[in-house]
Design a protein around this motif. Structure first.
Motif: not given
Length: 87
Positions: A33-38, A41-50, A60-71
């Protein structure tokens, strides 16, 4: 106890203009599962991959900045810092 399921993630390009690839190096391929937060701390993306070794994301639709990607795979997780620069 010796850990048998270790994994590492390469994330590139970083900084990115939008498209990001996560390359998972692991001894055991499983669903993840990939979770991306700004940075606030607000979640901007979450998806489970097989059982994937390569995961491609488009931010590319998100605003410029630093994100934390949790796998997360099973009960293990890795957090990576991603810099998005849309120009």
């Amino acid at each position: 106890d010796i850990e048998t399921t270790m994994f590492d993630v390469q994330m590139y390009p970083n900084p990115t203009k939008g498209e990001v690839t996560l390359k998972i190096n692991t001894s055991e391929i499983m669903d993840s599962e990939v979770v991306i937060r700004s940075i606030t701390g607000s979640e901007v993306f979450r998806k489970t991959y097989r059982a994937a070794e390569l995961i491609k994301l488009d931010l590319s639709e998100k605003v410029s900045g630093i994100y934390l990607v949790t796998l997360q795979m099973g009960d293990k997780s890795i957090i990576k810092k991603l810099i998005l620069v849309r120009k």
